[in-house]
Write a protein that holds these residues in place. Structure first.
Motif, PDB file in Angstrom:
ATOM      1  N   LYS A 159       0.541   4.286  13.199  1.00  0.00           N
ATOM      2  CA  LYS A 159      -0.471   4.451  14.236  1.00  0.00           C
ATOM      3  C   LYS A 159      -1.702   5.149  13.675  1.00  0.00           C
ATOM      4  CE  LYS A 159      -2.344   4.483  18.344  1.00  0.00           C
ATOM      5  NZ  LYS A 159      -3.697   4.902  18.045  1.00  0.00           N
ATOM      6  N   ASN A 160      -1.485   6.153  12.836  1.00  0.00           N
ATOM      7  CA  ASN A 160      -2.591   6.860  12.201  1.00  0.00           C
ATOM      8  C   ASN A 160      -3.410   5.913  11.323  1.00  0.00           C
ATOM      9  OD1 ASN A 160      -4.014   9.365  11.638  1.00  0.00           O
ATOM     10  ND2 ASN A 160      -3.086   9.258   9.603  1.00  0.00           N
ATOM     11  N   ALA A 161      -2.723   5.045  10.578  1.00  0.00           N
ATOM     12  CA  ALA A 161      -3.418   4.070   9.735  1.00  0.00           C
ATOM     13  C   ALA A 161      -4.278   3.137  10.591  1.00  0.00           C
ATOM     14  CB  ALA A 161      -2.407   3.260   8.919  1.00  0.00           C
ATOM     15  N   ILE A 162      -3.740   2.707  11.710  1.00  0.00           N
ATOM     16  CA  ILE A 162      -4.510   1.839  12.613  1.00  0.00           C
ATOM     17  C   ILE A 162      -5.769   2.566  13.077  1.00  0.00           C
ATOM     18  CG2 ILE A 162      -4.531   0.669  14.857  1.00  0.00           C
ATOM     19  CD1 ILE A 162      -1.446   0.283  14.465  1.00  0.00           C
ATOM     20  N   ASP A 163      -5.627   3.843  13.431  1.00  0.00           N
ATOM     21  CA  ASP A 163      -6.784   4.605  13.891  1.00  0.00           C
ATOM     22  C   ASP A 163      -7.862   4.699  12.817  1.00  0.00           C
ATOM     23  OD1 ASP A 163      -5.535   4.924  16.325  1.00  0.00           O
ATOM     24  OD2 ASP A 163      -4.890   6.976  15.931  1.00  0.00           O
ATOM     25  N   TRP A 164      -7.485   5.013  11.587  1.00  0.00           N
ATOM     26  CA  TRP A 164      -8.473   5.088  10.502  1.00  0.00           C
ATOM     27  C   TRP A 164      -9.082   3.721  10.214  1.00  0.00           C
ATOM     28  CZ3 TRP A 164     -10.977   9.063   8.565  1.00  0.00           C
ATOM     29  CH2 TRP A 164     -10.423  10.343   8.676  1.00  0.00           C
ATOM     30  N   LEU A 165      -8.256   2.668  10.209  1.00  0.00           N
ATOM     31  CA  LEU A 165      -8.755   1.329   9.882  1.00  0.00           C
ATOM     32  C   LEU A 165      -9.628   0.735  10.978  1.00  0.00           C
ATOM     33  CD1 LEU A 165      -5.490  -0.044   8.267  1.00  0.00           C
ATOM     34  CD2 LEU A 165      -7.689   0.299   7.085  1.00  0.00           C
ATOM     35  N   SER A 166      -9.523   1.253  12.196  1.00  0.00           N
ATOM     36  CA  SER A 166     -10.303   0.705  13.317  1.00  0.00           C
ATOM     37  C   SER A 166     -11.715   1.280  13.398  1.00  0.00           C
ATOM     38  CB  SER A 166      -9.582   0.973  14.641  1.00  0.00           C
ATOM     39  OG  SER A 166      -9.629   2.358  14.962  1.00  0.00           O
ATOM     40  N   ARG A 167     -11.994   2.319  12.642  1.00  0.00           N
ATOM     41  CA  ARG A 167     -13.294   2.973  12.709  1.00  0.00           C
ATOM     42  C   ARG A 167     -14.150   2.576  11.532  1.00  0.00           C
ATOM     43  NH1 ARG A 167      -9.982   4.658  16.187  1.00  0.00           N
ATOM     44  NH2 ARG A 167     -10.426   6.270  17.694  1.00  0.00           N
TER      45      ARG A 167
ATOM     46  N   TYR B 115       0.848  -1.186   0.000  1.00  0.00           N
ATOM     47  CA  TYR B 115       0.000   0.000   0.000  1.00  0.00           C
ATOM     48  C   TYR B 115       0.883   1.235   0.000  1.00  0.00           C
ATOM     49  CZ  TYR B 115      -3.674   3.284   0.945  1.00  0.00           C
ATOM     50  OH  TYR B 115      -4.547   4.331   0.826  1.00  0.00           O
ATOM     51  N   GLU B 116       0.718   2.051  -0.994  1.00  0.00           N
ATOM     52  CA  GLU B 116       1.431   3.324  -1.079  1.00  0.00           C
ATOM     53  C   GLU B 116       0.434   4.401  -0.675  1.00  0.00           C
ATOM     54  OE1 GLU B 116       4.561   3.509  -1.639  1.00  0.00           O
ATOM     55  OE2 GLU B 116       5.086   1.740  -2.811  1.00  0.00           O
ATOM     56  N   GLY B 117       0.835   5.334   0.120  1.00  0.00           N
ATOM     57  CA  GLY B 117      -0.076   6.421   0.424  1.00  0.00           C
ATOM     58  C   GLY B 117      -0.354   6.675   1.888  1.00  0.00           C
ATOM     59  N   LEU B 118       0.314   5.960   2.809  1.00  0.00           N
ATOM     60  CA  LEU B 118       0.055   6.241   4.223  1.00  0.00           C
ATOM     61  C   LEU B 118       0.420   7.679   4.573  1.00  0.00           C
ATOM     62  CD1 LEU B 118       1.042   3.157   6.407  1.00  0.00           C
ATOM     63  CD2 LEU B 118      -1.185   3.845   5.519  1.00  0.00           C
TER      64      LEU B 118
ATOM     65  N   ASP C   4     -18.201  12.340   4.197  1.00  0.00           N
ATOM     66  CA  ASP C   4     -17.264  12.997   3.281  1.00  0.00           C
ATOM     67  C   ASP C   4     -15.826  12.874   3.784  1.00  0.00           C
ATOM     68  OD1 ASP C   4     -19.399  13.860   1.692  1.00  0.00           O
ATOM     69  OD2 ASP C   4     -19.642  15.697   2.863  1.00  0.00           O
ATOM     70  N   ALA C   5     -15.464  11.742   4.326  1.00  0.00           N
ATOM     71  CA  ALA C   5     -14.112  11.529   4.860  1.00  0.00           C
ATOM     72  C   ALA C   5     -13.078  11.799   3.764  1.00  0.00           C
ATOM     73  CB  ALA C   5     -13.971  10.104   5.382  1.00  0.00           C
ATOM     74  N   PRO C   6     -11.878  12.201   4.152  1.00  0.00           N
ATOM     75  CA  PRO C   6     -10.827  12.473   3.165  1.00  0.00           C
ATOM     76  C   PRO C   6     -10.573  11.268   2.253  1.00  0.00           C
ATOM     77  CG  PRO C   6     -10.166  13.215   5.344  1.00  0.00           C
ATOM     78  CD  PRO C   6     -11.435  12.432   5.524  1.00  0.00           C
ATOM     79  N   ALA C   7     -10.354  11.556   0.980  1.00  0.00           N
ATOM     80  CA  ALA C   7     -10.171  10.504  -0.025  1.00  0.00           C
ATOM     81  C   ALA C   7      -9.044   9.542   0.343  1.00  0.00           C
ATOM     82  CB  ALA C   7      -9.915  11.126  -1.395  1.00  0.00           C
ATOM     83  N   ALA C   8      -7.955  10.049   0.895  1.00  0.00           N
ATOM     84  CA  ALA C   8      -6.824   9.183   1.247  1.00  0.00           C
ATOM     85  C   ALA C   8      -7.213   8.193   2.348  1.00  0.00           C
ATOM     86  CB  ALA C   8      -5.622  10.017   1.681  1.00  0.00           C
ATOM     87  N   ALA C   9      -8.050   8.629   3.283  1.00  0.00           N
ATOM     88  CA  ALA C   9      -8.514   7.737   4.353  1.00  0.00           C
ATOM     89  C   ALA C   9      -9.484   6.700   3.807  1.00  0.00           C
ATOM     90  CB  ALA C   9      -9.161   8.546   5.471  1.00  0.00           C
ATOM     91  N   VAL C  10     -10.348   7.119   2.899  1.00  0.00           N
ATOM     92  CA  VAL C  10     -11.300   6.195   2.273  1.00  0.00           C
ATOM     93  C   VAL C  10     -10.543   5.138   1.465  1.00  0.00           C
ATOM     94  CG1 VAL C  10     -13.168   5.999   0.575  1.00  0.00           C
ATOM     95  CG2 VAL C  10     -13.186   7.874   2.244  1.00  0.00           C
ATOM     96  N   ALA C  11      -9.502   5.572   0.738  1.00  0.00           N
ATOM     97  CA  ALA C  11      -8.698   4.629  -0.055  1.00  0.00           C
ATOM     98  C   ALA C  11      -8.022   3.604   0.848  1.00  0.00           C
ATOM     99  CB  ALA C  11      -7.656   5.388  -0.883  1.00  0.00           C
ATOM    100  N   LEU C  12      -7.506   4.045   1.989  1.00  0.00           N
ATOM    101  CA  LEU C  12      -6.876   3.127   2.941  1.00  0.00           C
ATOM    102  C   LEU C  12      -7.893   2.120   3.456  1.00  0.00           C
ATOM    103  CD1 LEU C  12      -4.544   2.183   4.757  1.00  0.00           C
ATOM    104  CD2 LEU C  12      -5.232   3.981   6.383  1.00  0.00           C
ATOM    105  N   ARG C  13      -9.045   2.588   3.859  1.00  0.00           N
ATOM    106  CA  ARG C  13     -10.093   1.677   4.352  1.00  0.00           C
ATOM    107  C   ARG C  13     -10.543   0.705   3.278  1.00  0.00           C
ATOM    108  NH1 ARG C  13     -13.710   5.948   7.813  1.00  0.00           N
ATOM    109  NH2 ARG C  13     -12.630   5.661   9.801  1.00  0.00           N
ATOM    110  N   THR C  14     -10.652   1.168   2.058  1.00  0.00           N
ATOM    111  CA  THR C  14     -11.054   0.291   0.955  1.00  0.00           C
ATOM    112  C   THR C  14     -10.014  -0.802   0.739  1.00  0.00           C
ATOM    113  OG1 THR C  14     -12.314   2.067  -0.091  1.00  0.00           O
ATOM    114  CG2 THR C  14     -11.661   0.223  -1.500  1.00  0.00           C
ATOM    115  N   ALA C  15      -8.739  -0.408   0.728  1.00  0.00           N
ATOM    116  CA  ALA C  15      -7.658  -1.394   0.554  1.00  0.00           C
ATOM    117  C   ALA C  15      -7.678  -2.399   1.696  1.00  0.00           C
ATOM    118  CB  ALA C  15      -6.311  -0.690   0.474  1.00  0.00           C
ATOM    119  N   GLY C  16      -7.861  -1.922   2.926  1.00  0.00           N
ATOM    120  CA  GLY C  16      -7.940  -2.827   4.067  1.00  0.00           C
ATOM    121  C   GLY C  16      -9.141  -3.754   3.977  1.00  0.00           C
TER     122      GLY C  16
END
Length: 183
Positions: free
Chosen positions: A92-100, A41-44, A58-70
């Protein structure tokens, strides 16, 4: 197992282009077990700091992309250094976004393994232990038997792919990780 390949997403705790942990991630991508697709995954670095105020429809596109990949992954391999004795901020930030949202995040119940390297003689073990703890609290199914923490000193400036032992250990972690994927 179905005819589809098992998808392993690699989350890289280092944002540095030439990092040894990126090189370890490359070893994983280049040496997947049969029937497994491993993608980095590129883009953290593009994901904004987690803030519940912006975690809306309307979450930020980069966060949505991370959640979609996960969400699309069957399992996650985390490859991370140690920053000041713990998890790098981007991870740690990625974990926070992926946990919600809480209780139903993108990695809920999915197998996660943590490996990596650092300058210390312990190879980043503190960060790896903290990452496993945090992913577990976030709802992932941490594969405790898949540890691999290696001191960067052993590479002596060479790419980890040049070590048959390192390549074998990374592949072993991937095999243990995918053994925990249920289809």
């Amino acid at each position: 197992m179905s005819e589809d390949k098992t998808k392993v997403l690699v989350l890289l705790g280092s944002l540095r282009a030439g990092s040894l942990n990126r090189q370890l991630a490359e070893v994983a991508v280049e040496n997947p077990p049969s029937g497994v697709e491993v993608s980095l995954y590129e883009g953290l670095g593009d994901v904004p700091l987690y803030n519940e105020d912006i975690d809306t429809a309307d979450a930020p596109a980069a966060a949505v992309a991370l959640r979609t990949a996960g969400g699309n992954a069957d399992a996650v391999l985390v490859v991370t250094p140690e920053h000041n004795g713990t998890i790098p901020a981007a991870l740690k930030n990625a974990i926070d976004w992926l946990s919600r949202p809480y209780g139903s995040g993108a990695l809920k119940g999915k197998p996660v393994a943590v490996i990596g390297s650092s300058l210390s003689s312990y190879g980043g073990k503190w960060a790896h232990d903290d990452a496993r703890k945090s992913f577990g609290i976030a709802g992932a199914a941490v594969v405790e038997s898949s540890e691999f923490s290696v001191s960067s000193k052993v590479f002596d400036g060479k790419h980890p792919r040049e070590s048959a032992e390192v390549t074998a250990r990374v592949r072993e972690v991937l095999e243990k990780l995918i053994a925990d994927v249920s289809h």
